[in-house]
Write a protein that holds these residues in place. Structure first.
Motif, short mmCIF file in Angstrom:
data_model
loop_
_atom_site.label_atom_id
_atom_site.label_comp_id
_atom_site.label_asym_id
_atom_site.label_seq_id
_atom_site.Cartn_x
_atom_site.Cartn_y
_atom_site.Cartn_z
N LEU A 223 0.85 -1.19 0.00
CA LEU A 223 0.00 0.00 0.00
C LEU A 223 0.89 1.24 0.00
O LEU A 223 1.60 1.51 0.96
CB LEU A 223 -0.92 0.01 1.22
N GLN A 224 0.86 1.97 -1.11
CA GLN A 224 1.67 3.17 -1.27
C GLN A 224 0.79 4.41 -1.20
O GLN A 224 -0.35 4.39 -1.64
CB GLN A 224 2.35 3.17 -2.64
N PHE A 225 1.34 5.47 -0.64
CA PHE A 225 0.65 6.76 -0.73
C PHE A 225 1.71 7.84 -0.90
O PHE A 225 2.85 7.69 -0.46
CB PHE A 225 -0.22 7.02 0.50
N ASP A 226 1.36 8.92 -1.61
CA ASP A 226 2.33 9.96 -1.89
C ASP A 226 1.86 11.30 -1.35
O ASP A 226 0.90 11.38 -0.58
CB ASP A 226 2.66 10.01 -3.38
N ASP A 227 2.53 12.38 -1.75
CA ASP A 227 2.26 13.69 -1.17
C ASP A 227 0.88 14.24 -1.53
O ASP A 227 0.29 15.00 -0.75
CB ASP A 227 3.35 14.68 -1.61
N LEU A 228 0.35 13.87 -2.69
CA LEU A 228 -1.01 14.28 -3.02
C LEU A 228 -2.02 13.58 -2.11
O LEU A 228 -3.04 14.17 -1.72
CB LEU A 228 -1.32 13.98 -4.49
N ASP A 229 -1.74 12.33 -1.77
CA ASP A 229 -2.60 11.63 -0.80
C ASP A 229 -2.52 12.30 0.57
O ASP A 229 -3.54 12.43 1.26
CB ASP A 229 -2.17 10.16 -0.69
N VAL A 230 -1.32 12.73 0.95
CA VAL A 230 -1.17 13.42 2.23
C VAL A 230 -1.94 14.74 2.21
O VAL A 230 -2.51 15.16 3.22
CB VAL A 230 0.31 13.67 2.55
N GLY A 231 -2.02 15.38 1.04
CA GLY A 231 -2.84 16.59 0.92
C GLY A 231 -4.29 16.31 1.23
O GLY A 231 -4.96 17.12 1.91
N ASP A 232 -4.79 15.17 0.77
CA ASP A 232 -6.16 14.78 1.11
C ASP A 232 -6.31 14.54 2.60
O ASP A 232 -7.35 14.85 3.20
CB ASP A 232 -6.55 13.51 0.34
N LEU A 233 -5.28 13.97 3.21
CA LEU A 233 -5.31 13.71 4.65
C LEU A 233 -5.36 15.02 5.44
O LEU A 233 -6.14 15.16 6.39
CB LEU A 233 -4.08 12.89 5.05
N VAL A 234 -4.54 15.99 5.05
CA VAL A 234 -4.55 17.29 5.73
C VAL A 234 -5.92 17.96 5.56
O VAL A 234 -6.48 18.53 6.52
CB VAL A 234 -3.43 18.20 5.18
N ALA A 235 -6.48 17.89 4.36
CA ALA A 235 -7.81 18.47 4.12
C ALA A 235 -8.86 17.81 5.00
O ALA A 235 -9.77 18.49 5.51
CB ALA A 235 -8.18 18.32 2.64
N GLN A 236 -8.73 16.52 5.21
CA GLN A 236 -9.68 15.80 6.08
C GLN A 236 -9.56 16.29 7.53
O GLN A 236 -10.57 16.46 8.22
CB GLN A 236 -9.41 14.30 5.99
N HIS A 237 -8.34 16.52 7.98
CA HIS A 237 -8.14 17.11 9.31
C HIS A 237 -8.84 18.47 9.41
O HIS A 237 -9.54 18.76 10.39
CB HIS A 237 -6.65 17.32 9.58
N LEU A 238 -8.63 19.29 8.39
CA LEU A 238 -9.15 20.66 8.42
C LEU A 238 -10.65 20.73 8.25
O LEU A 238 -11.27 21.77 8.52
CB LEU A 238 -8.46 21.49 7.33
N ARG A 239 -11.24 19.64 7.80
CA ARG A 239 -12.70 19.60 7.65
C ARG A 239 -13.40 19.66 9.00
O ARG A 239 -14.55 20.11 9.11
CB ARG A 239 -13.10 18.31 6.92
N ASP A 240 -12.69 19.23 10.05
CA ASP A 240 -13.24 19.19 11.40
C ASP A 240 -12.75 20.41 12.18
O ASP A 240 -11.57 20.52 12.49
CB ASP A 240 -12.79 17.90 12.10
N PRO A 241 -13.62 21.36 12.53
CA PRO A 241 -13.21 22.57 13.24
C PRO A 241 -12.57 22.29 14.60
O PRO A 241 -11.80 23.11 15.11
CB PRO A 241 -14.51 23.36 13.41
N SER A 242 -12.89 21.12 15.18
CA SER A 242 -12.33 20.80 16.51
C SER A 242 -11.01 20.06 16.43
O SER A 242 -10.40 19.78 17.46
CB SER A 242 -13.34 19.95 17.30
N SER A 243 -10.56 19.71 15.24
CA SER A 243 -9.29 18.99 15.11
C SER A 243 -8.13 19.88 15.56
O SER A 243 -8.22 21.10 15.53
CB SER A 243 -9.07 18.54 13.66
N TRP A 244 -7.01 19.26 15.92
CA TRP A 244 -5.86 20.02 16.40
C TRP A 244 -5.29 20.90 15.31
O TRP A 244 -4.86 22.02 15.57
CB TRP A 244 -4.79 19.06 16.93
#
Length: 475
Positions: A223-244
Protein backbone atom coordinates in the motif's frame (compact mmCIF):
# COMPACT_ATOMS: atom_id res chain seq x y z
CA UNK A 1 35.92 17.43 1.27
CA UNK A 2 37.25 13.95 1.97
CA UNK A 3 34.63 11.25 2.41
CA UNK A 4 34.55 9.87 5.97
CA UNK A 5 35.40 6.23 6.54
CA UNK A 6 32.55 3.75 7.07
CA UNK A 7 33.95 3.18 10.59
CA UNK A 8 33.59 6.87 11.49
CA UNK A 9 30.11 6.96 9.93
CA UNK A 10 29.11 3.94 12.03
CA UNK A 11 30.38 5.66 15.21
CA UNK A 12 28.46 8.85 14.43
CA UNK A 13 25.36 6.82 13.58
CA UNK A 14 25.57 4.95 16.89
CA UNK A 15 26.04 8.25 18.74
CA UNK A 16 22.80 9.58 17.26
CA UNK A 17 20.94 6.25 17.53
CA UNK A 18 22.60 4.22 20.34
CA UNK A 19 20.57 1.06 19.70
CA UNK A 20 22.41 0.62 16.37
CA UNK A 21 25.55 -0.55 18.22
CA UNK A 22 23.54 -3.38 19.75
CA UNK A 23 22.43 -4.69 16.36
CA UNK A 24 25.47 -4.06 14.15
CA UNK A 25 26.98 -7.50 14.87
CA UNK A 26 23.64 -9.34 14.82
CA UNK A 27 21.89 -10.75 11.75
CA UNK A 28 20.12 -8.05 9.74
CA UNK A 29 16.80 -9.81 10.36
CA UNK A 30 17.19 -9.02 14.09
CA UNK A 31 17.34 -5.30 13.38
CA UNK A 32 14.51 -5.53 10.83
CA UNK A 33 12.37 -7.27 13.48
CA UNK A 34 13.17 -4.53 16.01
CA UNK A 35 12.45 -1.78 13.48
CA UNK A 36 8.92 -3.10 13.01
CA UNK A 37 8.37 -3.78 16.70
CA UNK A 38 6.76 -0.45 17.63
CA UNK A 39 4.30 0.11 20.45
CA UNK A 40 1.09 2.19 20.23
CA UNK A 41 1.30 5.78 21.42
CA UNK A 42 0.05 6.69 24.90
CA UNK A 43 -3.64 7.56 24.85
CA UNK A 44 -4.38 11.18 23.99
CA UNK A 45 -7.44 12.68 22.21
CA UNK A 46 -5.40 14.59 19.63
CA UNK A 47 -3.35 11.55 18.68
CA UNK A 48 -6.34 9.22 18.65
CA UNK A 49 -8.09 11.57 16.23
CA UNK A 50 -4.97 11.77 14.02
CA UNK A 51 -4.69 7.98 13.97
CA UNK A 52 -8.33 7.69 12.92
CA UNK A 53 -7.66 10.12 10.06
CA UNK A 54 -4.62 8.14 8.97
CA UNK A 55 -6.66 4.94 9.06
CA UNK A 56 -9.29 6.64 6.92
CA UNK A 57 -6.70 7.59 4.29
CA UNK A 58 -5.13 4.13 4.10
CA UNK A 59 -8.48 2.33 4.09
CA UNK A 60 -9.71 4.59 1.30
CA UNK A 61 -6.60 3.98 -0.82
CA UNK A 62 -6.73 0.24 -0.18
CA UNK A 63 -10.39 0.16 -1.19
CA UNK A 64 -9.59 1.99 -4.44
CA UNK A 65 -7.04 -0.73 -5.21
CA UNK A 66 -9.71 -3.40 -4.83
CA UNK A 67 -8.77 -4.84 -1.44
CA UNK A 68 -11.68 -6.43 0.40
CA UNK A 69 -13.34 -5.52 3.67
CA UNK A 70 -11.53 -8.19 5.73
CA UNK A 71 -8.14 -7.20 4.32
CA UNK A 72 -8.78 -3.55 5.15
CA UNK A 73 -9.88 -4.47 8.66
CA UNK A 74 -6.59 -6.35 9.08
CA UNK A 75 -4.74 -3.25 7.88
CA UNK A 76 -6.40 -1.22 10.65
CA UNK A 77 -5.54 -3.83 13.29
CA UNK A 78 -1.91 -3.94 12.18
CA UNK A 79 -1.64 -0.16 12.20
CA UNK A 80 -2.94 0.03 15.75
CA UNK A 81 -0.98 -2.88 17.21
CA UNK A 82 2.31 -2.34 15.35
CA UNK A 83 2.30 1.27 14.12
CA UNK A 84 5.15 1.41 11.60
CA UNK A 85 5.39 2.78 8.06
CA UNK A 86 8.28 3.05 5.62
CA UNK A 87 9.09 6.64 4.60
CA UNK A 88 12.50 6.23 2.99
CA UNK A 89 12.33 5.74 -0.78
CA UNK A 90 11.11 8.58 -2.95
CA UNK A 91 8.57 7.87 -5.68
CA UNK A 92 10.72 5.23 -7.39
CA UNK A 93 9.85 2.21 -9.45
CA UNK A 94 10.33 -0.89 -7.26
CA UNK A 95 13.38 -1.99 -9.29
CA UNK A 96 15.30 1.20 -8.54
CA UNK A 97 18.14 -0.06 -6.28
CA UNK A 98 17.54 2.26 -3.29
CA UNK A 99 13.88 1.26 -3.26
CA UNK A 100 14.50 -2.43 -4.03
CA UNK A 101 16.85 -3.11 -1.13
CA UNK A 102 14.67 -1.12 1.25
CA UNK A 103 11.75 -3.35 0.22
CA UNK A 104 13.89 -6.38 1.13
CA UNK A 105 14.57 -4.91 4.57
CA UNK A 106 10.92 -4.00 5.19
CA UNK A 107 9.63 -7.37 3.99
CA UNK A 108 12.14 -9.01 6.33
CA UNK A 109 10.80 -7.10 9.34
CA UNK A 110 7.13 -7.52 8.48
CA UNK A 111 7.44 -11.26 7.96
CA UNK A 112 9.21 -11.70 11.27
CA UNK A 113 6.01 -10.40 12.91
CA UNK A 114 3.74 -12.32 10.51
CA UNK A 115 2.18 -9.03 9.38
CA UNK A 116 0.41 -8.85 6.04
CA UNK A 117 0.52 -5.16 5.03
CA UNK A 118 3.49 -3.18 3.77
CA UNK A 119 2.67 0.55 4.02
CA UNK A 120 5.08 3.00 2.44
CA UNK A 121 5.05 6.74 1.79
CA UNK A 122 6.58 7.79 -1.53
CA UNK A 123 7.88 11.36 -1.60
CA UNK A 124 6.59 12.73 -4.90
CA UNK A 125 7.35 16.46 -4.67
CA UNK A 126 10.84 15.54 -5.88
CA UNK A 127 11.99 16.20 -9.43
CA UNK A 128 12.41 13.49 -12.07
CA UNK A 129 16.18 13.89 -11.85
CA UNK A 130 17.72 14.38 -8.41
CA UNK A 131 21.35 14.00 -9.51
CA UNK A 132 23.15 12.87 -12.67
CA UNK A 133 20.95 10.19 -14.25
CA UNK A 134 19.44 9.34 -10.87
CA UNK A 135 15.95 9.99 -9.60
CA UNK A 136 12.37 8.82 -10.21
CA UNK A 137 12.75 9.45 -13.96
CA UNK A 138 15.71 7.08 -14.40
CA UNK A 139 16.35 3.33 -14.16
CA UNK A 140 19.56 1.39 -14.76
CA UNK A 141 19.24 -1.85 -16.73
CA UNK A 142 22.08 -4.03 -17.99
CA UNK A 143 24.66 -1.34 -17.32
CA UNK A 144 22.72 1.37 -19.18
CA UNK A 145 20.60 4.27 -17.92
CA UNK A 146 17.03 4.38 -19.22
CA UNK A 147 14.75 7.40 -19.22
CA UNK A 148 11.51 6.03 -17.75
CA UNK A 149 9.19 8.57 -19.37
CA UNK A 150 11.31 9.76 -22.30
CA UNK A 151 11.49 13.34 -21.00
CA UNK A 152 14.06 15.94 -21.97
CA UNK A 153 16.73 16.82 -19.41
CA UNK A 154 15.18 20.29 -19.08
CA UNK A 155 11.80 18.84 -18.10
CA UNK A 156 13.37 16.30 -15.77
CA UNK A 157 15.13 19.06 -13.90
CA UNK A 158 12.12 21.37 -13.64
CA UNK A 159 9.03 19.29 -12.91
CA UNK A 160 7.98 17.21 -9.91
CA UNK A 161 6.83 13.64 -10.45
CA UNK A 162 3.50 14.47 -8.78
CA UNK A 163 2.73 17.16 -11.38
CA UNK A 164 -0.50 16.66 -13.30
CA UNK A 165 0.19 19.29 -15.95
CA UNK A 166 0.77 16.72 -18.71
CA UNK A 167 -0.09 13.01 -19.09
CA UNK A 168 2.76 10.53 -18.67
CA UNK A 169 3.44 7.12 -20.19
CA UNK A 170 6.32 4.68 -19.65
CA UNK A 171 8.85 4.94 -22.48
CA UNK A 172 12.19 3.43 -21.32
CA UNK A 173 14.38 5.25 -23.81
CA UNK A 174 18.17 5.35 -23.89
CA UNK A 175 20.65 7.12 -26.16
CA UNK A 176 22.99 4.13 -26.12
CA UNK A 177 21.94 0.52 -25.60
CA UNK A 178 23.69 -2.82 -25.59
CA UNK A 179 21.83 -5.91 -26.77
CA UNK A 180 21.40 -7.15 -23.20
CA UNK A 181 20.17 -3.77 -21.96
CA UNK A 182 17.69 -3.53 -24.84
CA UNK A 183 16.33 -6.99 -24.08
CA UNK A 184 15.93 -6.16 -20.40
CA UNK A 185 14.19 -2.88 -21.22
CA UNK A 186 11.79 -4.62 -23.58
CA UNK A 187 11.05 -7.31 -20.99
CA UNK A 188 10.37 -4.72 -18.29
CA UNK A 189 8.27 -2.59 -20.59
CA UNK A 190 5.99 -5.56 -21.26
CA UNK A 191 5.50 -5.87 -17.49
CA UNK A 192 4.66 -2.17 -17.05
CA UNK A 193 1.15 -0.78 -17.63
CA UNK A 194 0.69 0.49 -21.18
CA UNK A 195 -1.56 3.36 -20.19
CA UNK A 196 -1.47 7.12 -19.99
CA UNK A 197 -1.48 8.58 -16.48
CA UNK A 198 -2.30 11.98 -15.03
CA UNK A 199 1.17 12.14 -13.49
CA UNK A 200 4.39 10.19 -13.31
CA UNK A 201 3.66 9.48 -9.63
CA UNK A 202 0.36 7.86 -10.60
CA UNK A 203 2.18 5.81 -13.24
CA UNK A 204 4.89 4.64 -10.82
CA UNK A 205 2.42 3.75 -8.06
CA UNK A 206 0.23 1.80 -10.49
CA UNK A 207 3.24 -0.01 -11.94
CA UNK A 208 4.53 -0.92 -8.47
CA UNK A 209 1.16 -2.41 -7.49
CA UNK A 210 1.31 -4.55 -10.63
CA UNK A 211 4.96 -5.57 -10.27
CA UNK A 212 4.79 -6.36 -6.55
CA UNK A 213 2.80 -9.64 -6.59
CA UNK A 214 4.57 -10.82 -9.75
CA UNK A 215 8.22 -10.24 -8.82
CA UNK A 216 8.27 -9.48 -5.12
CA UNK A 217 6.35 -10.68 -2.05
CA UNK A 218 2.95 -12.03 -3.06
CA UNK A 219 1.99 -12.69 0.58
CA UNK A 220 2.50 -9.03 1.56
CA UNK A 221 -0.09 -6.49 0.46
CA UNK A 222 1.62 -3.34 -0.79
CA UNK A 223 0.00 0.00 0.00
CA UNK A 224 1.67 3.17 -1.27
CA UNK A 225 0.65 6.76 -0.73
CA UNK A 226 2.33 9.96 -1.89
CA UNK A 227 2.26 13.69 -1.17
CA UNK A 228 -1.01 14.28 -3.02
CA UNK A 229 -2.60 11.63 -0.80
CA UNK A 230 -1.17 13.42 2.23
CA UNK A 231 -2.84 16.59 0.92
CA UNK A 232 -6.16 14.78 1.11
CA UNK A 233 -5.31 13.71 4.65
CA UNK A 234 -4.55 17.29 5.73
CA UNK A 235 -7.81 18.47 4.12
CA UNK A 236 -9.68 15.80 6.08
CA UNK A 237 -8.14 17.11 9.31
CA UNK A 238 -9.15 20.66 8.42
CA UNK A 239 -12.70 19.60 7.65
CA UNK A 240 -13.24 19.19 11.40
CA UNK A 241 -13.21 22.57 13.24
CA UNK A 242 -12.33 20.80 16.51
CA UNK A 243 -9.29 18.99 15.11
CA UNK A 244 -5.86 20.02 16.40
CA UNK A 245 -4.80 21.28 12.97
CA UNK A 246 -7.88 23.50 12.76
CA UNK A 247 -8.02 24.73 16.35
CA UNK A 248 -4.32 25.03 17.16
CA UNK A 249 -1.79 24.68 14.35
CA UNK A 250 -3.70 26.83 11.84
CA UNK A 251 -6.04 28.39 14.38
CA UNK A 252 -6.24 32.04 15.44
CA UNK A 253 -3.14 31.93 17.67
CA UNK A 254 0.45 32.39 16.51
CA UNK A 255 1.21 28.68 16.99
CA UNK A 256 2.18 28.03 13.35
CA UNK A 257 4.63 30.93 13.26
CA UNK A 258 6.20 30.04 16.60
CA UNK A 259 6.62 26.43 15.46
CA UNK A 260 8.44 27.58 12.32
CA UNK A 261 10.69 29.79 14.44
CA UNK A 262 11.64 26.86 16.67
CA UNK A 263 12.33 24.62 13.70
CA UNK A 264 14.43 27.13 11.77
CA UNK A 265 16.45 27.96 14.89
CA UNK A 266 18.39 24.76 14.17
CA UNK A 267 19.41 25.99 10.71
CA UNK A 268 22.60 27.48 12.09
CA UNK A 269 25.69 26.34 13.94
CA UNK A 270 26.59 22.66 13.98
CA UNK A 271 23.19 21.55 12.62
CA UNK A 272 22.94 24.11 9.81
CA UNK A 273 21.15 22.81 6.69
CA UNK A 274 19.67 19.79 8.48
CA UNK A 275 16.40 21.54 9.39
CA UNK A 276 15.76 23.86 6.49
CA UNK A 277 12.26 25.17 5.92
CA UNK A 278 12.45 25.42 2.16
CA UNK A 279 8.78 26.31 2.38
CA UNK A 280 6.37 27.08 5.24
CA UNK A 281 3.97 24.13 5.74
CA UNK A 282 2.81 24.09 2.09
CA UNK A 283 4.14 24.36 -1.45
CA UNK A 284 2.38 26.36 -4.11
CA UNK A 285 1.58 23.80 -6.81
CA UNK A 286 1.34 25.14 -10.35
CA UNK A 287 2.02 23.75 -13.83
CA UNK A 288 3.70 20.61 -12.56
CA UNK A 289 6.14 22.58 -10.44
CA UNK A 290 6.27 23.46 -6.75
CA UNK A 291 7.14 26.90 -5.39
CA UNK A 292 7.92 27.89 -1.78
CA UNK A 293 5.44 29.80 0.35
CA UNK A 294 6.19 32.02 3.34
CA UNK A 295 3.84 32.69 6.23
CA UNK A 296 3.65 36.42 6.89
CA UNK A 297 0.98 38.25 8.91
CA UNK A 298 -1.51 35.40 8.58
CA UNK A 299 -1.00 34.90 4.83
CA UNK A 300 0.92 32.31 2.81
CA UNK A 301 2.70 34.20 0.03
CA UNK A 302 4.85 33.09 -2.88
CA UNK A 303 8.08 34.87 -3.78
CA UNK A 304 6.66 36.64 -6.84
CA UNK A 305 3.63 37.96 -4.97
CA UNK A 306 1.23 36.38 -7.47
CA UNK A 307 -0.29 33.94 -4.98
CA UNK A 308 -1.60 34.51 -1.47
CA UNK A 309 -3.65 32.34 0.82
CA UNK A 310 -5.12 33.02 4.24
CA UNK A 311 -3.73 30.85 7.04
CA UNK A 312 -7.18 29.64 8.10
CA UNK A 313 -8.55 26.07 8.11
CA UNK A 314 -11.34 26.53 5.56
CA UNK A 315 -9.20 28.51 3.12
CA UNK A 316 -6.40 25.93 3.34
CA UNK A 317 -8.81 23.01 2.92
CA UNK A 318 -10.36 24.54 -0.17
CA UNK A 319 -6.95 25.27 -1.69
CA UNK A 320 -5.83 21.70 -1.04
CA UNK A 321 -8.97 20.33 -2.70
CA UNK A 322 -8.40 22.57 -5.72
CA UNK A 323 -4.81 21.38 -6.09
CA UNK A 324 -3.24 24.80 -5.51
CA UNK A 325 -1.09 23.75 -2.57
CA UNK A 326 0.58 20.57 -1.38
CA UNK A 327 1.90 19.77 2.15
CA UNK A 328 5.56 20.30 2.98
CA UNK A 329 7.69 17.54 4.47
CA UNK A 330 7.28 19.06 7.94
CA UNK A 331 3.48 19.08 7.77
CA UNK A 332 3.46 15.63 6.13
CA UNK A 333 5.39 14.09 9.02
CA UNK A 334 3.01 15.74 11.46
CA UNK A 335 -0.08 14.06 10.01
CA UNK A 336 1.36 10.69 8.96
CA UNK A 337 3.60 10.02 11.94
CA UNK A 338 4.12 12.47 14.81
CA UNK A 339 0.45 13.08 15.66
CA UNK A 340 -0.94 9.57 14.94
CA UNK A 341 2.03 7.93 16.69
CA UNK A 342 3.39 5.90 13.78
CA UNK A 343 7.07 5.01 13.79
CA UNK A 344 8.74 6.00 10.52
CA UNK A 345 11.64 4.14 8.94
CA UNK A 346 13.72 6.62 6.99
CA UNK A 347 17.09 7.35 5.50
CA UNK A 348 20.35 9.01 6.47
CA UNK A 349 19.02 12.56 6.79
CA UNK A 350 15.75 11.64 8.47
CA UNK A 351 17.83 10.36 11.37
CA UNK A 352 18.58 14.02 12.17
CA UNK A 353 15.73 16.18 10.88
CA UNK A 354 12.84 14.05 12.18
CA UNK A 355 13.73 14.37 15.90
CA UNK A 356 14.29 18.10 15.34
CA UNK A 357 10.72 18.32 14.04
CA UNK A 358 9.44 16.64 17.19
CA UNK A 359 11.57 18.85 19.42
CA UNK A 360 10.28 21.98 17.68
CA UNK A 361 6.71 20.82 18.24
CA UNK A 362 7.28 20.04 21.92
CA UNK A 363 8.97 23.43 22.43
CA UNK A 364 6.02 25.22 20.85
CA UNK A 365 3.45 23.22 22.82
CA UNK A 366 5.15 24.34 26.05
CA UNK A 367 4.49 27.97 25.05
CA UNK A 368 0.76 27.32 24.53
CA UNK A 369 -0.14 25.36 27.68
CA UNK A 370 -3.77 24.46 27.07
CA UNK A 371 -5.06 21.16 28.54
CA UNK A 372 -5.08 19.60 25.05
CA UNK A 373 -1.51 20.70 24.36
CA UNK A 374 -0.28 19.47 27.74
CA UNK A 375 -1.88 16.07 27.15
CA UNK A 376 -0.34 15.90 23.68
CA UNK A 377 3.09 16.77 25.07
CA UNK A 378 2.93 14.06 27.72
CA UNK A 379 2.01 11.47 25.09
CA UNK A 380 4.75 12.60 22.67
CA UNK A 381 7.39 12.51 25.38
CA UNK A 382 6.55 8.88 26.16
CA UNK A 383 7.18 7.70 22.59
CA UNK A 384 9.95 5.14 22.28
CA UNK A 385 12.12 5.42 19.17
CA UNK A 386 9.51 7.14 17.00
CA UNK A 387 11.93 7.11 14.06
CA UNK A 388 14.53 4.54 13.07
CA UNK A 389 17.03 4.09 10.29
CA UNK A 390 15.26 1.78 7.85
CA UNK A 391 16.12 3.00 4.34
CA UNK A 392 19.40 2.05 2.59
CA UNK A 393 20.24 -0.22 5.53
CA UNK A 394 21.29 -2.72 2.84
CA UNK A 395 23.85 -1.44 0.34
CA UNK A 396 22.81 -2.01 -3.28
CA UNK A 397 24.68 -4.72 -5.17
CA UNK A 398 26.52 -4.12 -8.42
CA UNK A 399 23.92 -5.87 -10.58
CA UNK A 400 20.68 -3.98 -11.21
CA UNK A 401 17.71 -5.57 -9.39
CA UNK A 402 15.68 -6.37 -12.52
CA UNK A 403 18.60 -8.38 -13.96
CA UNK A 404 19.12 -10.00 -10.57
CA UNK A 405 15.59 -11.37 -10.50
CA UNK A 406 14.83 -12.06 -14.17
CA UNK A 407 18.23 -13.11 -15.55
CA UNK A 408 20.03 -14.59 -12.57
CA UNK A 409 16.94 -16.08 -10.97
CA UNK A 410 17.58 -14.59 -7.51
CA UNK A 411 14.04 -14.78 -6.20
CA UNK A 412 12.94 -12.02 -3.84
CA UNK A 413 12.26 -14.61 -1.11
CA UNK A 414 15.79 -15.93 -1.42
CA UNK A 415 17.25 -12.44 -1.19
CA UNK A 416 15.26 -11.78 2.01
CA UNK A 417 16.72 -14.96 3.54
CA UNK A 418 20.28 -14.25 2.36
CA UNK A 419 20.41 -10.67 3.59
CA UNK A 420 18.61 -11.63 6.76
CA UNK A 421 21.42 -13.98 7.77
CA UNK A 422 24.38 -11.62 7.35
CA UNK A 423 25.22 -9.12 10.06
CA UNK A 424 23.83 -5.60 9.82
CA UNK A 425 27.34 -4.15 9.48
CA UNK A 426 27.97 -6.48 6.53
CA UNK A 427 24.63 -5.54 4.97
CA UNK A 428 25.22 -1.81 5.20
CA UNK A 429 28.66 -2.23 3.59
CA UNK A 430 30.49 1.02 2.92
CA UNK A 431 27.41 3.12 3.84
CA UNK A 432 27.34 4.93 0.47
CA UNK A 433 24.27 7.02 1.34
CA UNK A 434 26.28 8.56 4.19
CA UNK A 435 29.80 8.79 2.80
CA UNK A 436 28.63 10.65 -0.30
CA UNK A 437 26.43 13.12 1.59
CA UNK A 438 28.01 16.55 2.24
CA UNK A 439 26.03 16.99 5.47
CA UNK A 440 27.28 13.69 6.86
CA UNK A 441 30.79 14.49 5.69
CA UNK A 442 30.71 17.74 7.70
CA UNK A 443 29.11 16.00 10.69
CA UNK A 444 31.77 13.28 10.77
CA UNK A 445 34.60 15.77 10.36
CA UNK A 446 33.39 17.63 13.45
CA UNK A 447 32.50 14.42 15.26
CA UNK A 448 36.09 13.22 14.95
CA UNK A 449 37.64 16.28 16.62
CA UNK A 450 35.00 18.48 18.29
CA UNK A 451 34.54 18.00 22.04
CA UNK A 452 31.05 19.58 21.88
CA UNK A 453 29.89 16.30 20.38
CA UNK A 454 30.51 14.43 23.64
CA UNK A 455 26.87 14.84 24.63
CA UNK A 456 23.93 13.87 22.46
CA UNK A 457 22.04 16.76 20.78
CA UNK A 458 19.48 18.64 22.84
CA UNK A 459 16.69 17.34 20.63
CA UNK A 460 17.65 13.77 21.57
CA UNK A 461 18.41 14.42 25.23
CA UNK A 462 14.96 13.31 26.34
CA UNK A 463 14.56 10.45 23.87
CA UNK A 464 13.31 7.22 25.36
CA UNK A 465 16.38 4.98 25.17
CA UNK A 466 17.39 2.10 27.47
CA UNK A 467 20.28 3.42 29.56
CA UNK A 468 22.49 0.43 28.77
CA UNK A 469 22.26 1.17 25.04
CA UNK A 470 23.78 4.65 25.30
CA UNK A 471 27.40 4.67 24.14
CA UNK A 472 30.07 7.32 23.93
CA UNK A 473 32.07 7.82 20.77
CA UNK A 474 35.59 6.43 20.78
CA UNK A 475 38.38 8.90 20.17
Amino acid sequence: MKSPSPKLIAEALAWLMPHISRYSTLPTRAYAHAAYDAKPAAADPVRMHALEQMEWLLADRASRLGYGHQQIEELGRQLRSRPVIQTGPHCYLTFEPDAFYTHIFSAMGLRSHKDSWYVTHLGSTVKFQESAKKGPGWLRLGGQHFNLFGLSSRKMGRFSVCGRHAPQRFALTSAKQTTIASQLAEQLKRALPDDEFLSAADAIKTANQSLWPRFFASDLQLLQFDDLDVGDLVAQHLRDPSSWLSSTLFGPSSFAKRLLNHFTSFDCGQWASWAKTTTDFFWHFSGGRIFPLRLHDGLFLNESGTFSLQCAPEALRQSLNEGEIIPSMLLSFFVISILPGLRVLGGSRQIVYYPIMRYALLSTLSEFPSPANRSLSVSLESDQEPSLWGHRTISPGRIDPFSLITQLGCHFERLIDCYGEITLSEAWGSLPAFTGDPLWQTLCERFAKDTTFQDRPIWLAGAQQPEQDVIRPSR
